[in-house]
Design a protein around this motif. Sequence first.
Motif, PDB file in Angstrom:
ATOM      1  N   ALA A   1       0.888  -1.344  -0.104  1.00  0.00           N
ATOM      2  CA  ALA A   1       0.137  -0.013   0.146  1.00  0.00           C
ATOM      3  C   ALA A   1       0.969   1.431   0.024  1.00  0.00           C
ATOM      4  O   ALA A   1       0.797   2.355  -0.821  1.00  0.00           O
ATOM      5  N   CYS A   2       1.887   1.352   0.951  1.00  0.00           N
ATOM      6  CA  CYS A   2       2.867   2.363   1.056  1.00  0.00           C
ATOM      7  C   CYS A   2       3.700   2.883  -0.274  1.00  0.00           C
ATOM      8  O   CYS A   2       3.529   3.913  -0.785  1.00  0.00           O
ATOM      9  N   LEU A   3       3.926   1.732  -0.628  1.00  0.00           N
ATOM     10  CA  LEU A   3       4.986   1.791  -2.158  1.00  0.00           C
ATOM     11  C   LEU A   3       3.954   2.276  -3.158  1.00  0.00           C
ATOM     12  O   LEU A   3       4.320   2.959  -4.112  1.00  0.00           O
ATOM     13  N   GLY A   4       2.781   1.587  -3.379  1.00  0.00           N
ATOM     14  CA  GLY A   4       1.642   1.984  -4.180  1.00  0.00           C
ATOM     15  C   GLY A   4       1.356   3.339  -4.336  1.00  0.00           C
ATOM     16  O   GLY A   4       1.234   4.132  -5.204  1.00  0.00           O
ATOM     17  N   ALA A   5       1.202   3.891  -2.923  1.00  0.00           N
ATOM     18  CA  ALA A   5       0.868   5.410  -2.821  1.00  0.00           C
ATOM     19  C   ALA A   5       2.055   6.290  -3.422  1.00  0.00           C
ATOM     20  O   ALA A   5       1.663   7.303  -4.041  1.00  0.00           O
ATOM     21  N   CYS A   6       3.320   5.845  -3.042  1.00  0.00           N
ATOM     22  CA  CYS A   6       4.398   6.642  -3.501  1.00  0.00           C
ATOM     23  C   CYS A   6       4.413   6.591  -5.063  1.00  0.00           C
ATOM     24  O   CYS A   6       4.872   7.716  -5.725  1.00  0.00           O
ATOM     25  N   THR A   7       4.317   5.380  -5.569  1.00  0.00           N
ATOM     26  CA  THR A   7       4.337   5.241  -7.027  1.00  0.00           C
ATOM     27  C   THR A   7       3.192   6.013  -7.843  1.00  0.00           C
ATOM     28  O   THR A   7       3.466   6.713  -8.659  1.00  0.00           O
ATOM     29  N   GLY A   8       2.142   6.230  -7.361  1.00  0.00           N
ATOM     30  CA  GLY A   8       1.129   6.864  -7.409  1.00  0.00           C
ATOM     31  C   GLY A   8       1.292   8.409  -7.475  1.00  0.00           C
ATOM     32  O   GLY A   8       0.887   9.269  -8.314  1.00  0.00           O
ATOM     33  N   LEU A   9       1.987   8.866  -6.633  1.00  0.00           N
ATOM     34  CA  LEU A   9       2.097  10.331  -6.305  1.00  0.00           C
ATOM     35  C   LEU A   9       3.035  10.564  -7.578  1.00  0.00           C
ATOM     36  O   LEU A   9       3.126  11.802  -8.068  1.00  0.00           O
TER      37      LEU A   9
ATOM     38  N   LEU B   1       3.666  13.176 -13.218  1.00  0.00           N
ATOM     39  CA  LEU B   1       4.049  12.897 -14.693  1.00  0.00           C
ATOM     40  C   LEU B   1       3.144  13.163 -15.673  1.00  0.00           C
ATOM     41  O   LEU B   1       3.133  13.901 -16.636  1.00  0.00           O
ATOM     42  N   PHE B   2       1.978  12.496 -15.195  1.00  0.00           N
ATOM     43  CA  PHE B   2       0.884  12.802 -16.155  1.00  0.00           C
ATOM     44  C   PHE B   2       0.165  14.077 -16.074  1.00  0.00           C
ATOM     45  O   PHE B   2      -0.169  14.676 -17.304  1.00  0.00           O
ATOM     46  N   TRP B   3       0.022  14.541 -15.086  1.00  0.00           N
ATOM     47  CA  TRP B   3      -0.319  16.197 -15.014  1.00  0.00           C
ATOM     48  C   TRP B   3       0.749  17.094 -15.657  1.00  0.00           C
ATOM     49  O   TRP B   3      -0.009  17.853 -16.397  1.00  0.00           O
ATOM     50  N   MET B   4       1.860  16.810 -15.847  1.00  0.00           N
ATOM     51  CA  MET B   4       2.686  17.559 -16.549  1.00  0.00           C
ATOM     52  C   MET B   4       2.449  17.289 -18.129  1.00  0.00           C
ATOM     53  O   MET B   4       2.487  18.328 -18.817  1.00  0.00           O
ATOM     54  N   LEU B   5       2.137  16.287 -18.595  1.00  0.00           N
ATOM     55  CA  LEU B   5       1.976  15.761 -19.894  1.00  0.00           C
ATOM     56  C   LEU B   5       0.509  16.587 -20.423  1.00  0.00           C
ATOM     57  O   LEU B   5       0.513  16.945 -21.533  1.00  0.00           O
ATOM     58  N   PHE B   6      -0.357  16.419 -19.585  1.00  0.00           N
ATOM     59  CA  PHE B   6      -1.723  16.661 -19.915  1.00  0.00           C
ATOM     60  C   PHE B   6      -1.621  18.460 -19.807  1.00  0.00           C
ATOM     61  O   PHE B   6      -2.146  19.189 -20.561  1.00  0.00           O
ATOM     62  N   SER B   7      -0.725  18.920 -18.875  1.00  0.00           N
ATOM     63  CA  SER B   7      -0.807  20.408 -18.885  1.00  0.00           C
ATOM     64  C   SER B   7      -0.019  21.095 -20.094  1.00  0.00           C
ATOM     65  O   SER B   7      -0.348  22.237 -20.509  1.00  0.00           O
TER      66      SER B   7
ATOM     67  N   THR C   1      12.706   6.644  -2.416  1.00  0.00           N
ATOM     68  CA  THR C   1      13.724   6.642  -3.234  1.00  0.00           C
ATOM     69  C   THR C   1      15.097   5.948  -2.480  1.00  0.00           C
ATOM     70  O   THR C   1      15.608   5.182  -3.468  1.00  0.00           O
ATOM     71  N   ILE C   2      15.140   5.859  -1.154  1.00  0.00           N
ATOM     72  CA  ILE C   2      16.138   5.041  -0.529  1.00  0.00           C
ATOM     73  C   ILE C   2      15.750   3.604  -0.664  1.00  0.00           C
ATOM     74  O   ILE C   2      16.562   2.615  -0.922  1.00  0.00           O
ATOM     75  N   VAL C   3      14.406   3.429  -0.612  1.00  0.00           N
ATOM     76  CA  VAL C   3      13.942   1.833  -0.829  1.00  0.00           C
ATOM     77  C   VAL C   3      14.383   1.352  -2.101  1.00  0.00           C
ATOM     78  O   VAL C   3      14.852   0.417  -2.464  1.00  0.00           O
TER      79      VAL C   3
ATOM     80  N   ALA D   1      13.872   5.767 -11.686  1.00  0.00           N
ATOM     81  CA  ALA D   1      14.009   7.177 -11.922  1.00  0.00           C
ATOM     82  C   ALA D   1      12.783   7.540 -11.748  1.00  0.00           C
ATOM     83  O   ALA D   1      12.646   8.786 -11.546  1.00  0.00           O
ATOM     84  N   LEU D   2      11.488   6.909 -11.594  1.00  0.00           N
ATOM     85  CA  LEU D   2      10.377   7.849 -11.065  1.00  0.00           C
ATOM     86  C   LEU D   2      10.423   8.201  -9.698  1.00  0.00           C
ATOM     87  O   LEU D   2       9.904   9.659  -9.449  1.00  0.00           O
ATOM     88  N   SER D   3      11.033   7.675  -8.723  1.00  0.00           N
ATOM     89  CA  SER D   3      11.098   8.196  -7.512  1.00  0.00           C
ATOM     90  C   SER D   3      12.048   9.320  -7.478  1.00  0.00           C
ATOM     91  O   SER D   3      11.963  10.165  -6.739  1.00  0.00           O
ATOM     92  N   ALA D   4      13.246   9.381  -8.385  1.00  0.00           N
ATOM     93  CA  ALA D   4      13.997  10.521  -8.516  1.00  0.00           C
ATOM     94  C   ALA D   4      13.397  11.769  -9.081  1.00  0.00           C
ATOM     95  O   ALA D   4      13.825  12.774  -8.694  1.00  0.00           O
ATOM     96  N   PHE D   5      12.399  11.340 -10.020  1.00  0.00           N
ATOM     97  CA  PHE D   5      11.704  12.535 -10.521  1.00  0.00           C
ATOM     98  C   PHE D   5      10.916  12.948  -9.506  1.00  0.00           C
ATOM     99  O   PHE D   5      10.821  14.370  -9.498  1.00  0.00           O
ATOM    100  N   ALA D   6       9.988  12.365  -8.661  1.00  0.00           N
ATOM    101  CA  ALA D   6       9.170  12.761  -7.717  1.00  0.00           C
ATOM    102  C   ALA D   6       9.870  13.757  -6.620  1.00  0.00           C
ATOM    103  O   ALA D   6       9.317  14.515  -6.194  1.00  0.00           O
ATOM    104  N   ILE D   7      11.056  13.338  -6.353  1.00  0.00           N
ATOM    105  CA  ILE D   7      11.702  14.132  -5.205  1.00  0.00           C
ATOM    106  C   ILE D   7      12.410  15.088  -5.911  1.00  0.00           C
ATOM    107  O   ILE D   7      12.616  16.153  -5.001  1.00  0.00           O
ATOM    108  N   CYS D   8      12.713  15.459  -7.132  1.00  0.00           N
ATOM    109  CA  CYS D   8      13.193  16.678  -7.632  1.00  0.00           C
ATOM    110  C   CYS D   8      12.703  17.900  -7.261  1.00  0.00           C
ATOM    111  O   CYS D   8      13.384  18.647  -6.631  1.00  0.00           O
ATOM    112  N   GLY D   9      11.427  18.067  -7.157  1.00  0.00           N
ATOM    113  CA  GLY D   9      10.840  19.155  -6.901  1.00  0.00           C
ATOM    114  C   GLY D   9       9.775  19.052  -5.599  1.00  0.00           C
ATOM    115  O   GLY D   9       8.906  20.019  -5.286  1.00  0.00           O
TER     116      GLY D   9
END
Length: 605
Positions: free
Chosen positions: A69-77, A82-88, A289-291, A315-323
């Motif tokens: 559940a926790c890893l799924g939530a972080c992946t979802g964030l 990513l999809f918000w940026m593409l749609f925007s 990201t540490i996981v 790569a997804l975790s690195a992208f999410a932590i960037c900003g």
Amino acid sequence: MRRPEAGRWVAAAIGLIVYLGCARALSAAGVDTWTIVRSTAYWTLALVLPGWLVFRTAVGPSVSWLAEACLGACTGLGLELLFWMLFSLAGQQQLVRYWPLLTLLVLVRAPWRTRLRQKPTGRMPLPWLIALAAAALVLVRVEFLRFLNFYGTPYEGRSMYPDMQWHMGLAAEATRSFPLMIPQAITAGDLRYHWFVDAHVAIESLTTGTSVQLILAQLYLLPLALLIVGMSAVLAHVLSGRAWAGGLAGVLACATTTPTLWPNVYQSLSAYIAASPTQLFALPLTFFTIVTITLLLRRTQPWSRASAGYWLIFALSAFAICGAKASAPPTLLGGALTALAAAIVMRRWPLARVAAVIAVVMGIVTIIAVKFVSGGDSASGVQFLAALSRSQLYDVLIGYPEGYSDKTLVIPGLFNPWVLTGVIVFEFWRLAGLLATGFVFCRVLRRKPEAWLIAGCAAAAIMGFLLVRQPGLSELYFIRGLAPLGGVMVAWLLAAHLPAPKGDGRAARFVAPLVWVIMLLIGAVVAVRMVNLNGVPPPDTVEGMHEVIRQALLITVGGSPRSRRSPRSHPGPADAPNRTPPGCPSRSRPRPWPGCWPVPCWPHR
């Protein structure tokens, strides 16, 4: 031995109890039931479920359903950003509500469907689930009294912490534009700030129809706070391979403060600063990201096709932590470089190549963050122990502003005997959590690169705190952003030194009673502290002590102490400037004292 069916239902009931506690806190703070239902559906169907589909397909089953559940939530964030940026970029932000449907594509391939049907490789022992739930409910209660009930909904006319209005403006801007502009000064150009949490709030608003004001005033806090607790448990479980160690780390992560022995040096280094959405958003993603880095460092064939999913999630975790937070990428870069140095010193060359790629990726992320999506570094400089100069005792011993300069490399008066003694004695306790990562020097852990990864993150955070000077005290976020990491390391060390159990957690039964005793003590301290926050004066007689105990018991069981103010009695904007919480110096003083206000006195953007 397989867990009985009754055990599964009990575990589900425990999660339901925690959810009902969160719903009760939101309802008591003024949020209507339909809004709570919409927010629950958003987190369940638009974050956890699609994130779980992607994570499970890429990596496979995890160590427990809690980890899933926790890893799924972080992946979802990360995916929703990513999809918000593409749609925007296409000018269609409103379509972001449909992004979870795209994750159903993982059902196309039969091998992926098979992977989704697999069960987790372990489970959390029931006693530790109960302890974790109890600690989480204490945390919910504290956040309710500190933030949710104190400020209420944005429609009640209460005064609001100024930074929350800034974030509300950014979240509203994220619903209609990308790249983000500064809504308060549109002629200032593109926004240079860590705004990912504001995009997350905008996505929730576009998906559920709830206003960004209400989300930031009430709804955003509890899911992210509980995700911090869950990711602490997941990280310890992954590192140690012992489920009870994850439960212990989760309980330790629920601590809402750190020792404050040095009088009023600065506010507690809690990880749960409700008035800082960026802090709450960045910490679970940091642990995520540490996981992912840990999973990569442990791969026997990291360059094989089977490891492609691990690299994708990293790569997804690195992208999410960037900003997410300006202080997060540098601390992770410090950990990656430390892991690389350890692999080279140990002459583990295949591992060193993996660590080198990870370090390069985190270096690129840090450069991008500093260039485009960092913020809060205005007027920052270098000064050793600059945060100490905010203390009331420092003013008494050294003088403020007389004799103070922010241009020196060391704060003036540091070598005053009284100040130096206080730093040596008390700062150790304040940093004790992150200093616990020094256990990496133990024989059992020092050959593990992931242990050096954690120690490097902690060292980078401590160095950032000690060396950076920022007028808004933002250097505190270097250590606030990793506060539960010490508990993770302690749990891992215990798991490494206890004998291997015949059944999961049996060899560590002696730890559970100790945790329950600590939990009862913490609950008592929290209850008494909440009485003080509600205006009960310190007792000076036996009868006064009995009154405090009575009020604390009422708070602990969910009652309403007689001295608590009605939510409607909070002053509105008209008289907000004259409002001073009990026990705090008047706002007429030339300089506010950190630690007096229910939320930090200094900017926490």
